[in-house]
Scaffold this active site. Structure first.
Site, PDB file in Angstrom:
ATOM      1  N   GLU A 293      -2.002  -6.134  -1.412  1.00 48.08           N
ATOM      2  CA  GLU A 293      -1.345  -5.167  -2.630  1.00 48.08           C
ATOM      3  C   GLU A 293       0.369  -4.944  -1.466  1.00 48.08           C
ATOM      4  O   GLU A 293       0.920  -4.119  -2.310  1.00 48.08           O
ATOM      5  CB  GLU A 293      -2.033  -4.157  -2.770  1.00 48.08           C
ATOM      6  CG  GLU A 293      -3.048  -4.169  -3.174  1.00 48.08           C
ATOM      7  CD  GLU A 293      -3.450  -2.030  -4.599  1.00 48.08           C
ATOM      8  OE1 GLU A 293      -2.398  -1.922  -4.515  1.00 48.08           O
ATOM      9  OE2 GLU A 293      -4.529  -2.659  -5.011  1.00 48.08           O
ATOM     10  N   HIS A 569      -5.521   3.892   1.217  1.00 44.38           N
ATOM     11  CA  HIS A 569      -6.593   3.581   1.924  1.00 44.38           C
ATOM     12  C   HIS A 569      -6.715   4.522   3.082  1.00 44.38           C
ATOM     13  O   HIS A 569      -5.127   4.252   3.623  1.00 44.38           O
ATOM     14  CB  HIS A 569      -6.721   2.236   1.080  1.00 44.38           C
ATOM     15  CG  HIS A 569      -6.905   1.966  -0.011  1.00 44.38           C
ATOM     16  ND1 HIS A 569      -8.292   0.842  -0.305  1.00 44.38           N
ATOM     17  CD2 HIS A 569      -6.155   1.696  -1.356  1.00 44.38           C
ATOM     18  CE1 HIS A 569      -8.230   0.754  -1.415  1.00 44.38           C
ATOM     19  NE2 HIS A 569      -7.687   0.993  -1.850  1.00 44.38           N
TER      20      HIS A 569
END
Length: 586
Positions: A293, A569
Site C-alpha cells: 500500500e 497493520h
C-alpha cells in the site's frame, strides 16, 4: 543484465511523461486536499476537543470553497496532461529501480557460505496505507507524506542497529535472546501525531547491556554469554568483523535452542520449535523488506530517500496504469500495485504481473505479484548463490474468497514460471520466500476457502498449525482502525505491552470474520485456546525449490511494534538460517 533505473525506454519518453504528470499533479493535489479537509482522523478530533478549537467548521467551509475553485481552474491543464500521460503507459516498464553505489563490492554480498557454509537471512513485511491523504483518512490515517518520512526513519533506525545475541549457560536450559526492545535508545526523528513519544528512549531493563551497546559499532554483531549463576561475571566474546549483511552467521544453530525462563521478559521466546518475539524495533540487519500500500508516488520517493542508507537496491512505483490490457476501459488503473521492495542484495531479475480479476474499488489499483531474483554471493565452491523473493497484495473485500483463491492460483503459477525462466545450472538457490498482505486470516470461518489453498502445501507458514488453526503464540496483525491513537497502542512500547497481554489484544486486534449466511454467532476462541485475532500479513518460505544440499531452519519470527500510530497493520519479520551440507557433491 543489470536492471535499468527508469521505467521508460529512453529519456525523451520519460520527459514527456514528466510533463504530463506535472500538468495532472496540481489538480490532483487540490482534489486530495478538498476531500481531506472534510475527513478528520480520531486523533485530530481529540486534539481539537483538548484545545477547545471551535473554528474548524469555518475552516472546512472556506477551505472547501477555495480548493474547489482551484480544482476547477486546474482541471483543463489536468485533462491535457492526462491525454499525454495515458498513451505512454503502454511502453512503461512496471517499476522504478534505485541503486546505491556501494563503497566496496563486499558490502553487496553475503560471505557466510564462502566462509562457513551457512548464513542467516532476515525478511520483513509491512502494510503502510500510504494512500493519498484523503483516502488514507478513511482508514483513520492522515498526513501521508509525513508518515512516509517517519516510517523510513524508524525502519532504518531498527535495521541498522547492532545485532546482539545473549546466551545463558545453564545445565537445564540454554538459549539466545534478541533484546531489541530494552537495550537500544531510539534516535530522534520527525514525529507524527500520537508517535511523538517515540523519540524518547525506551526504558532499559538491563543497564549492563546498555553499556555493551555503547562500545560496539552498528555494523557488528555481538554475542554476550551470561552464566545462570549470579556469582559469576558475564563474559563477552569478540565481535565478528563481518559486514552488515552477514547477520550473525555464527548463530546458525540458534533456532534449535530454547530461550531461558529467566530472560523471557526481555525478548525471544520459543514454542512449537519456533523462536518468536514481540519487538519494539525492526529486527537488526533485515536483508529484504517488502512494503504494501505504498500507492502515493511522492510517499514512495520519500521512503526511497530514507531507506537508501540501509538498502542499496529498491524497486518502487511497481505496477501498471491506465487500461490494462489496452482498449478495456473497465480495467482502468488509477493506482499502482502499492508494492515496494528494498533489498541489501543486487536484484538480478524482476518481473511483475497484474491480477486480471479484481473487482470494485480494488480494480482501481494494479494489485499483483512482484518476483525478484537477488545475488547473495558465492559458496565454498565458488558457485553463485542466489535467492528468490516474491511479494503480493491480494483482493481486499470480505466475503470474496473465490477471487483471492484465483489470485493464489496465479501467484503459484507466476512464481513457478519466473523461476523456471531465470534458473541457471551454475547457481545455488538459498531461499524462496513469499510475503505480503493476503487479506485473509487463518481463524475466520469466512476465509475457509483461502485457508485450504494448495499454496500452503508448497510454502511453509511458521505461524500456522493447520487450515483454520494458528499456533498458540501467534498474534494478529490487523489493528482496529478507530483505536489507533489510544494510549495502549500509540507508541511502540505501549503496543508491545498490549500485544503481550491476551486480554488487551482483544480490544485492539481485529476479530475473526463470521460467515455472513449463518445465523449462529461466532464462538471464538475455542475452549482452552488463546485469543489471536486476524493475521493477514504473511511471510512464507519454500524448501522444495532451494538447492538440495541446503537446509533451512527458522531462527526467529518477530511481531514488530515500531510503526505504532503510523499504520493500521503490525509488521512481521522472519529470520532463516540456511546451512549447506559440508559433505555435498557438485
Amino acid at each position: 543484465m543489470a536492471l535499468q533505473a527508469s521505467p521508460f525506454p529512453n529519456g525523451f519518453v520519460a520527459g514527456i511523461h514528466a510533463v504530463g504528470w506535472a500538468l495532472i499533479l496540481p489538480c490532483f493535489w487540490f482534489l486530495d486536499r478538498l476531500i481531506a479537509l472534510c475527513k478528520s482522523t480520531t486523533l485530530e478530533k481529540t486534539q481539537r476537543l483538548e484545545q477547545e478549537c471551535y473554528l474548524h467548521p469555518l475552516k472546512v467551509f472556506f477551505g472547501f470553497i477555495v480548493f474547489f475553485i482551484l480544482f476547477l481552474a486546474t482541471a483543463p491543464l489536468a485533462f491535457l496532461g492526462f491525454i499525454l500521460w495515458v498513451p505512454l503507459q503502454a511502453c512503461r516498464r512496471p517499476f522504478h529501480y534505485h541503486r546505491e553505489t556501494p563503497s566496496s563490492p563486499e558490502k553487496e554480498t553475503h560471505r557466510g557460505f564462502e566462509l562457513e557454509g551457512k548464513a542467516s537471512f532476515g525478511f520483513a513485511t509491512a502494510n503502510l496505507c500510504l494512500l493519498p491523504d484523503s483516502l488514507a483518512r478513511f482508514n483513520n490515517l492522515g498526513h501521508t507524506q509525513h508518515r512516509a518520512a517517519a516510517i523510513g526513519q524508524h525502519i532504518v533506525q531498527g535495521v541498522c542497529r547492532t545485532h546482539i545475541r545473549i546466551f545463558v549457560d545453564s545445565p537445564s536450559s540454554c538459549g539466545t535472546l534478541s533484546p531489541s526492545n530494552s537495550i537500544f535508545p531510539t534516535a530522534n526523528s520527525s514525529t507524527y501525531g500520537a508517535t511523538e513519544r517515540q523519540a524518547q528512549p525506551p526504558v532499559s531493563h538491563n543497564s549492563d547491556s546498555a553499556e555493551v551497546h555503547a562500545s560496539i559499532p552498528k555494523s557488528n554483531s555481538h554475542v554476550v554469554s551470561v552464566p545462570c549463576d549470579d556469582t559469576e561475571e558475564p563474559s563477552t566474546d569478540s565481535p565478528s568483523h563481518f559486514n552488515s549483511n552477514q547477520n550473525s552467521n555464527q548463530q546458525g544453530r540458534a533456532g534449535q535452542r530454547s530461550a531461558p525462563r529467566a530472560l523471557l521478559s526481555q525478548g525471544l521466546r520459543q514454542q512449537d520449535d519456533v523462536p518468536w518475539e514481540v519487538s519494539s524495533l525492526f529486527p537488526a540487519n533485515v536483508d529484504i523488506l517488502c512494503l504494501e500500500e505504498v500507492f502515493d508516488k511522492r510517499a514512495a520517493q520519500k521512503l526511497t530517500q530514507a531507506l537508501r542508507p540501509a538498502f542499496g537496491h529498491i524497486l518502487y512505483d511497481i505496477g501498471v496504469y491506465a487500461c490494462q490490457p489496452p482498449c478495456r476501459c473497465s480495467s482502468f488503473k488509477f493506482f499502482n500495485s502499492g508494492i515496494f521492495l528494498a533489498s541489501r542484495f543486487p536484484v538480478l531479475e524482476a518481473q511483475y504481473h497484474c491480477f486480471p480479476n479484481s473487482r470494485g474499488e480494488d480494480a482501481l489499483a494494479a494489485k499483483g505479484l512482484l518476483s525478484a531474483k537477488v545475488l547473495i554471493g558465492q559458496n565454498q565452491k565458488r558457485k553463485k548463490v542466489v535467492g528468490y523473493f516474491n511479494c503480493t497484495h491480494l483482493h481486499a473485500p470480505e466475503g470474496e474468497g473465490e477471487i483471492r483463491c484465483e489470485q493464489l492460483n496465479m501467484v503459484t503459477k507466476w512464481i513457478g514460471d519466473f523461476q523456471a525462466a531465470n534458473k541457471l545450472p551454475d547457481e545455488d538457490i538459498a531461499f524462496d520466500v513469499l510475503c505480503g498482505d493476503l487479506n485473509f486470516d487463518n481463524c475466520s470461518p469466512d476465509d475457509t476457502l483461502e485457508q485450504n489453498h494448495c499454496l500452503f502445501e508448497e510454502y511453509r507458514d511458521p505461524c500456522r498449525a493447520g487450515p483454520g488453526k494458528e499456533k498458540p503464540w501467534v498474534i494478529g496483525t490487523l489493528l482496529e482502525q478507530p483505536t489507533l491513537y489510544e494510549d495502549d497502542i500509540n507508541t511502540p512500547e505501549n503496543l508491545q505491552r498490549t500485544l503481550e497481554s491476551e486480554e488487551l489484544r482483544k480490544q485492539y486486534i481485529s476479530p475473526p470474520v463470521p460467515v455472513p449466511a449463518e445465523d449462529c454467532p461466532l464462538v471464538y476462541p475455542e475452549t482452552g485456546q488463546p485469543w489471536i485475532g486476524r493475521r493477514i500479513d504473511y511471510i512464507l518460505y519454500r524448501e522444495s525449490s532451494i538447492s538440495k544440499h541446503f537446509r533451512t531452519e527458522i531462527e526467529e519470527v518477530t511481531f514488530i511494534t515500531q510503526l505504532a500510530g503510523l499504520t493500521d497493520h503490525i509488521p512481521v519479520g522472519l529470520r532463516l538460517n540456511v546451512i549447506m551440507d559440508s559433505d555435498c557433491d557438485d
